[in-house]
Design a protein around this motif. Sequence first.
Motif, PDB file in Angstrom:
ATOM      1  N   VAL A   5      -0.600  15.908 -11.889  1.00 46.98           N
ATOM      2  CA  VAL A   5       0.105  14.778 -12.484  1.00 46.98           C
ATOM      3  C   VAL A   5       0.349  13.725 -11.416  1.00 46.98           C
ATOM      4  CG1 VAL A   5       2.172  13.996 -13.672  1.00 46.98           C
ATOM      5  CG2 VAL A   5       1.224  16.249 -14.200  1.00 46.98           C
ATOM      6  N   GLU A   6      -0.193  12.519 -11.656  1.00 43.12           N
ATOM      7  CA  GLU A   6       0.018  11.414 -10.730  1.00 43.12           C
ATOM      8  C   GLU A   6       1.255  10.612 -11.123  1.00 43.12           C
ATOM      9  OE1 GLU A   6      -4.555  11.550 -11.485  1.00 43.12           O
ATOM     10  OE2 GLU A   6      -2.707  11.654 -12.658  1.00 43.12           O
ATOM     11  N   SER A   7       1.876  10.012 -10.142  1.00 46.70           N
ATOM     12  CA  SER A   7       2.994   9.105 -10.389  1.00 46.70           C
ATOM     13  C   SER A   7       3.049   8.080  -9.255  1.00 46.70           C
ATOM     14  CB  SER A   7       4.319   9.870 -10.482  1.00 46.70           C
ATOM     15  OG  SER A   7       4.597  10.529  -9.259  1.00 46.70           O
ATOM     16  N   GLY A   8       3.801   7.016  -9.488  1.00 50.71           N
ATOM     17  CA  GLY A   8       3.987   6.019  -8.445  1.00 50.71           C
ATOM     18  C   GLY A   8       3.209   4.741  -8.644  1.00 50.71           C
ATOM     19  N   GLY A   9       2.419   4.680  -9.704  1.00 52.44           N
ATOM     20  CA  GLY A   9       1.683   3.455  -9.967  1.00 52.44           C
ATOM     21  C   GLY A   9       2.602   2.353 -10.460  1.00 52.44           C
ATOM     22  N   GLY A  10       2.023   1.157 -10.620  1.00 53.79           N
ATOM     23  CA  GLY A  10       2.822   0.047 -11.119  1.00 53.79           C
ATOM     24  C   GLY A  10       2.213  -1.289 -10.789  1.00 53.79           C
ATOM     25  N   LEU A  11       3.014  -2.315 -10.961  1.00 55.38           N
ATOM     26  CA  LEU A  11       2.600  -3.691 -10.683  1.00 55.38           C
ATOM     27  C   LEU A  11       3.168  -4.116  -9.328  1.00 55.38           C
ATOM     28  CD1 LEU A  11       1.453  -6.474 -11.536  1.00 55.38           C
ATOM     29  CD2 LEU A  11       3.667  -6.912 -12.647  1.00 55.38           C
ATOM     30  N   VAL A  12       2.309  -4.665  -8.484  1.00 61.58           N
ATOM     31  CA  VAL A  12       2.737  -5.089  -7.152  1.00 61.58           C
ATOM     32  C   VAL A  12       2.026  -6.389  -6.808  1.00 61.58           C
ATOM     33  CG1 VAL A  12       0.955  -3.718  -5.991  1.00 61.58           C
ATOM     34  CG2 VAL A  12       3.062  -4.309  -4.772  1.00 61.58           C
ATOM     35  N   GLN A  13       2.665  -7.204  -6.019  1.00 64.69           N
ATOM     36  CA  GLN A  13       2.057  -8.465  -5.592  1.00 64.69           C
ATOM     37  C   GLN A  13       1.042  -8.213  -4.481  1.00 64.69           C
ATOM     38  OE1 GLN A  13       5.190 -11.173  -4.463  1.00 64.69           O
ATOM     39  NE2 GLN A  13       5.613 -11.729  -6.589  1.00 64.69           N
ATOM     40  N   PRO A  14       0.074  -9.083  -4.339  1.00 63.37           N
ATOM     41  CA  PRO A  14      -0.875  -8.956  -3.224  1.00 63.37           C
ATOM     42  C   PRO A  14      -0.139  -8.872  -1.889  1.00 63.37           C
ATOM     43  CG  PRO A  14      -1.652 -10.596  -4.762  1.00 63.37           C
ATOM     44  CD  PRO A  14      -0.265 -10.211  -5.222  1.00 63.37           C
ATOM     45  N   GLY A  15      -0.612  -7.962  -1.049  1.00 59.92           N
ATOM     46  CA  GLY A  15       0.044  -7.716   0.232  1.00 59.92           C
ATOM     47  C   GLY A  15       1.107  -6.649   0.173  1.00 59.92           C
ATOM     48  N   GLY A  16       1.449  -6.214  -1.025  1.00 57.77           N
ATOM     49  CA  GLY A  16       2.489  -5.215  -1.183  1.00 57.77           C
ATOM     50  C   GLY A  16       1.987  -3.795  -0.991  1.00 57.77           C
ATOM     51  N   SER A  17       2.877  -2.834  -1.233  1.00 59.07           N
ATOM     52  CA  SER A  17       2.578  -1.425  -1.007  1.00 59.07           C
ATOM     53  C   SER A  17       3.010  -0.580  -2.192  1.00 59.07           C
ATOM     54  CB  SER A  17       3.313  -0.925   0.245  1.00 59.07           C
ATOM     55  OG  SER A  17       2.909  -1.624   1.399  1.00 59.07           O
ATOM     56  N   LEU A  18       2.313   0.524  -2.362  1.00 61.25           N
ATOM     57  CA  LEU A  18       2.682   1.549  -3.333  1.00 61.25           C
ATOM     58  C   LEU A  18       2.356   2.905  -2.738  1.00 61.25           C
ATOM     59  CD1 LEU A  18       1.362   0.212  -6.779  1.00 61.25           C
ATOM     60  CD2 LEU A  18       3.758   0.517  -6.129  1.00 61.25           C
ATOM     61  N   ARG A  19       3.064   3.910  -3.213  1.00 60.69           N
ATOM     62  CA  ARG A  19       2.767   5.284  -2.810  1.00 60.69           C
ATOM     63  C   ARG A  19       2.551   6.118  -4.060  1.00 60.69           C
ATOM     64  NH1 ARG A  19       6.708   9.921  -0.268  1.00 60.69           N
ATOM     65  NH2 ARG A  19       5.227  10.887   1.179  1.00 60.69           N
ATOM     66  N   LEU A  20       1.345   6.646  -4.189  1.00 57.66           N
ATOM     67  CA  LEU A  20       1.033   7.532  -5.302  1.00 57.66           C
ATOM     68  C   LEU A  20       1.290   8.977  -4.901  1.00 57.66           C
ATOM     69  CD1 LEU A  20      -2.323   6.008  -6.591  1.00 57.66           C
ATOM     70  CD2 LEU A  20       0.003   5.488  -7.337  1.00 57.66           C
ATOM     71  N   THR A  78       1.947  19.084  -3.290  1.00 55.79           N
ATOM     72  CA  THR A  78       1.842  17.657  -3.593  1.00 55.79           C
ATOM     73  C   THR A  78       0.936  16.959  -2.587  1.00 55.79           C
ATOM     74  OG1 THR A  78       4.089  17.669  -4.505  1.00 55.79           O
ATOM     75  CG2 THR A  78       3.146  15.522  -3.943  1.00 55.79           C
ATOM     76  N   ALA A  79       0.168  16.010  -3.095  1.00 57.24           N
ATOM     77  CA  ALA A  79      -0.629  15.130  -2.247  1.00 57.24           C
ATOM     78  C   ALA A  79      -0.179  13.690  -2.479  1.00 57.24           C
ATOM     79  CB  ALA A  79      -2.111  15.282  -2.555  1.00 57.24           C
ATOM     80  N   TYR A  80      -0.474  12.840  -1.509  1.00 60.67           N
ATOM     81  CA  TYR A  80      -0.004  11.462  -1.567  1.00 60.67           C
ATOM     82  C   TYR A  80      -1.126  10.494  -1.202  1.00 60.67           C
ATOM     83  CZ  TYR A  80       4.421  13.994  -1.099  1.00 60.67           C
ATOM     84  OH  TYR A  80       5.461  14.869  -1.267  1.00 60.67           O
ATOM     85  N   LEU A  81      -0.974   9.277  -1.682  1.00 61.52           N
ATOM     86  CA  LEU A  81      -1.837   8.183  -1.244  1.00 61.52           C
ATOM     87  C   LEU A  81      -0.936   6.987  -0.984  1.00 61.52           C
ATOM     88  CD1 LEU A  81      -4.822   7.388  -0.739  1.00 61.52           C
ATOM     89  CD2 LEU A  81      -4.795   6.333  -3.015  1.00 61.52           C
TER      90      LEU A  81
END
Length: 131
Positions: A5-20, A78-81
Amino acid sequence: QLQLVESGGGLVQPGGSLRLSCVASGFTLERYTIGWFRQAPGKEREGISCISPSGGIRLYANSVKGRFTISRDNAKNTAYLEMNTLKPEDTAIYYCAAALRARQEVTNTQAMCISEDFSSWGQGAQVTVSS
């Protein structure tokens, strides 16, 4: 039943960060190679990163090298990106997958795990990079 099960996605502005995050259930993740793949609308699925069971080998596609970091915590199953300096072209559905044995496809410019070797897949997490 093996499940990712993946989580952590979403909407982000260019240059921003996310962690899946990718949480496994029904099996012990520590025996598996973990891969992260993505598919943008109208495009083929792309392998972007994979990590060996011990974490000692980490491969990245040229399109994300230097911006994305793959990791895993076997104790948490758990794995992360970690995704930094995101660009609009990173917009896609991101999938994690697990393989007991993952071969590598080596070209002149990069090495990446072969997606056909991955037998268990998550449902995907949408990542949208837009201002």
